[in-house]
Design an enzyme around this catalytic site. Structure first.
Site, PDB file in Angstrom:
ATOM      1  N   TYR A 115     -12.618   9.430   0.141  1.00  0.00           N
ATOM      2  CA  TYR A 115     -12.285   9.929   1.114  1.00  0.00           C
ATOM      3  C   TYR A 115     -11.709  11.364   0.917  1.00  0.00           C
ATOM      4  CZ  TYR A 115     -11.035   5.212   0.028  1.00  0.00           C
ATOM      5  OH  TYR A 115     -10.884   3.567   0.060  1.00  0.00           O
ATOM      6  N   CYS A 124     -25.287  15.990  -9.770  1.00  0.00           N
ATOM      7  CA  CYS A 124     -26.209  17.119  -8.581  1.00  0.00           C
ATOM      8  C   CYS A 124     -26.216  16.318  -7.752  1.00  0.00           C
ATOM      9  CB  CYS A 124     -27.354  16.634  -9.119  1.00  0.00           C
ATOM     10  SG  CYS A 124     -27.843  17.185 -10.786  1.00  0.00           S
ATOM     11  N   GLU A 125     -24.387  17.065  -7.145  1.00  0.00           N
ATOM     12  CA  GLU A 125     -24.156  16.477  -5.859  1.00  0.00           C
ATOM     13  C   GLU A 125     -22.905  17.787  -5.477  1.00  0.00           C
ATOM     14  OE1 GLU A 125     -25.175  14.479  -3.499  1.00  0.00           O
ATOM     15  OE2 GLU A 125     -26.094  12.256  -4.869  1.00  0.00           O
ATOM     16  N   GLY A 139       0.998  -1.602   0.656  1.00  0.00           N
ATOM     17  CA  GLY A 139       0.262   0.027   0.094  1.00  0.00           C
ATOM     18  C   GLY A 139       0.803   1.391  -0.080  1.00  0.00           C
TER      19      GLY A 139
END
Length: 461
Positions: free
Chosen positions: A362, A389-390, A272
């Site tokens: 995130y 639409c956010e 990671g």
């Protein structure tokens, strides 16, 4: 420039790490793939001018730098010489890229039947495939075992029994890794830190669940315990977390050998590793990571008096993340008044959270650049937003763009190779963008843009 914040007067409106550029047309090389450059303000990748490249496929479009991807794959392969290096299919996977992974000598992680299908279609050796996931169905396990997947990383007691049944039915012995949680929380977002106790992955070492899981695996003749698997998180920039995690995982490895009589031949340390999304990020070189992680494992094994097992590593987004950028067309530009008399320039583009969910999911930061021309205008603090639409549909929260950015301009966002296309959706019935691979002045569409016919094909009317 009327009404806009004068150059240099952005105090309190931009994050502390963001600095006004001396040249708003210039690239920050650390954020871009290795072949990215600008000529007269026009972004070029893989020897192609981005405006010419997207003229054939429209925008939004993901641009994948093949040379950069291959060089990063080789860098991890060579730095971790003697390890198995697993490319994270969940970051981004398509048939062509899976072939690159195999050609560069890497193994491949998958975590769904769909990802496995892509890997097999690409001709990846099943023995070099690892299968992750916390809720694999009997169908998925049967497909993986029948295909000859080299190792399945078991994540629950239910799955151990399910996999043992499948292996018995098929008459094979299946290689298994047991995923354990070491109680180490990497310095990352809560939802991508995967080794603390209160989460869905793996078996806890401290509670004894991990030892019990190992015992359970060893009790099944159809399961071959290859070793333990530990993953402490994502977007990690140093190896400090591996010191504690390595000590705990190797202590369990040694306990299994002593108390259960099984010396596991392998150990997967996860990975990671982080990449540079903005100038606040400082990723480590693969060679440095390899040296430090190897030193940690070697020292701990010596302290325990055990041999160093065969090691695996999973770089995660660190290979494909920097190798791709996303190109958008500007549709509208507006100025919004902020407290204290300052303003912010909102630049709306023709994509958004349907092609890059990470900022909404995130609160991830990204950078961007004007990609289609040069500008002599002073920089303004801009927020690049999508068309959905956010209110949380933000592509780049804070970046400096030329003050004359206008509808029709192209804006490119670097470091979108990991999870952009993989997490892309049809929200608002958007069509997912294409992936265009570029190399030596040649462009190839490796994933085509969705069409309205694709969108309506599953709608039975």
């Amino acid at each position: 420039m009327s009404g806009r914040v004068p150059p240099g007067d952005f105090a309190g409106t931009s994050p502390h790490w963001l600095r006004e550029p001396t040249d708003v047309n210039a690239l920050v090389p650390a954020l871009w793939s290795s072949t990215a450059r600008k000529a007269d303000g026009v972004l070029h990748v893989g020897g192609l001018a981005v405006p010419d490249l997207v003229a054939d496929v429209n925008t939004p479009a993901y641009v994948l730098d093949e040379d950069d991807f291959r060089s990063r794959a080789r860098a991890f392969r060579d730095a971790f010489d003697g390890y198995d290096v697993y490319y994270a299919g969940k970051a981004f996977l398509c048939t062509e890229l899976a072939r690159w992974v195999a050609q560069e000598g890497l193994s491949l992680d998958v975590c769904s039947n769909g990802e496995l299908s892509v890997a097999l279609r690409a001709g990846v050796d099943p023995a070099r495939i690892g299968y992750h996931g916390n809720n694999k169905t009997a169908m998925e396990l049967r497909r993986a075992v029948a295909a000859g997947v080299g190792r399945i990383i078991v994540d629950s007691s239910d799955e151990i029994e399910r996999l043992a049944d499948v292996a018995g039915q098929l008459g094979v012995v299946q290689g298994v890794m047991v995923r354990v949680t070491a109680g180490v929380e990497a310095h990352t977002h809560e939802f991508i830190a995967t080794a603390h106790e209160d989460q869905k992955f793996g078996f806890s070492i401290s509670s004894g669940a991990a030892f019990e899981a190992v015992s359970r695996v060893l009790g099944h003749a159809g399961l071959d315990l290859r070793g333990l698997h530990s993953h402490i998180g994502s977007q990690i920039f140093d190896t400090s977390g591996w010191e504690v995690a390595g000590r705990r995982v190797l202590a369990l490895h040694a306990r299994v050998a002593t108390e259960l009589g099984h010396v596991s031949p392998e150990l997967d340390l996860g990975g990671g590793f982080g990449i540079a999304y903005t100038t606040q990020d400082d990723p480590a070189d693969p060679a440095v990571l390899a040296e430090q992680i190897t030193k940690i494992v070697t020292a701990e094994c010596a302290a325990l008096g055990i041999a160093v097992p065969h090691l695996s590593i999973e770089p995660g987004r660190a290979i494909v993340g920097p190798s791709m950028c996303t190109v958008y067309t500007v549709g509208t530009v507006k100025e919004v008044a902020l407290d204290g008399g300052a303003t912010r320039t909102y630049v709306s583009v023709d994509g958004g959270m349907s092609d890059n969910l990470r900022p909404a999911l995130y609160d991830a930061d990204y950078s961007c650049t004007l990609a289609s021309r040069t500008s002599s205008a002073a920089p303004v603090l801009a927020r690049v937003v999508g068309k959905h639409c956010e209110s949380g549909d933000i592509v780049v929260k804070d970046e400096f763009l030329p003050g004359d950015v206008a509808p029709g301009d192209l804006v490119a966002v670097p470091a979108t190779g990991a999870y952009g296309r993989s997490m892309a959706s049809n929200y608002n019935h958007a069509l997912r963008p294409p992936v265009v691979a570029v190399k030596d002045g040649v462009a190839r569409v490796v994933v085509r843009r969705e069409t309205e016919e694709d969108l309506l094909a599953t709608d039975l009317g």
